[in-house]
Design an enzyme around this catalytic site. Structure first.
Site, mmCIF file in Angstrom:
data_model
loop_
_atom_site.group_PDB
_atom_site.id
_atom_site.type_symbol
_atom_site.label_atom_id
_atom_site.label_comp_id
_atom_site.label_asym_id
_atom_site.label_seq_id
_atom_site.Cartn_x
_atom_site.Cartn_y
_atom_site.Cartn_z
ATOM 1 N N ARG A 115 19.786 97.074 20.318
ATOM 2 C CA ARG A 115 19.989 96.108 20.553
ATOM 3 C C ARG A 115 22.387 96.561 20.071
ATOM 4 O O ARG A 115 23.135 96.377 21.021
ATOM 5 C CB ARG A 115 20.589 95.180 19.151
ATOM 6 C CG ARG A 115 19.096 94.652 19.346
ATOM 7 C CD ARG A 115 19.108 93.952 18.057
ATOM 8 N NE ARG A 115 18.064 92.520 18.163
ATOM 9 C CZ ARG A 115 17.236 92.551 17.835
ATOM 10 N NH1 ARG A 115 17.556 92.299 15.944
ATOM 11 N NH2 ARG A 115 16.647 91.192 17.453
ATOM 12 N N PHE A 157 10.596 99.433 14.730
ATOM 13 C CA PHE A 157 9.384 98.419 16.397
ATOM 14 C C PHE A 157 10.422 99.399 17.649
ATOM 15 O O PHE A 157 11.566 98.548 17.150
ATOM 16 C CB PHE A 157 9.825 97.173 16.360
ATOM 17 C CG PHE A 157 9.247 95.746 16.995
ATOM 18 C CD1 PHE A 157 7.475 96.280 16.904
ATOM 19 C CD2 PHE A 157 8.971 96.094 18.486
ATOM 20 C CE1 PHE A 157 6.677 95.499 17.669
ATOM 21 C CE2 PHE A 157 9.011 95.159 19.303
ATOM 22 C CZ PHE A 157 7.771 95.472 18.985
#
Length: 68
Positions: free
Chosen positions: A62, A51
């Site tokens: 992240r 994604f």
């Protein structure tokens, strides 16, 4: 019969999902006037590497910002 097809990023616990199922079912029954046994909810967990936002995968974002 309402059918909800939900996609979520991986990482939510089963307890969180169970609570979400109950809340979504309640909302659909309240707004559509259906019975809980008529509600179907399908959840697909998406890997963070599958994604992307603005050209970067969520996994990469992240990794670059561990507090996310």
């Amino acid at each position: 019969m309402p059918i909800v097809d939900m996609k979520m990023l991986e990482g939510f616990s089963q307890d969180q999902k169970e609570a979400m199922y109950a809340e979504v079912t309640d909302a659909l029954c309240r707004t559509l006037g259906c019975r809980p046994d008529q509600v179907r909810i399908m959840v697909s967990d998406l890997a963070t590497g599958d994604f992307a936002i603005a050209g970067k995968s969520v996994a990469a974002m992240r990794k670059a910002s561990p507090s996310s």
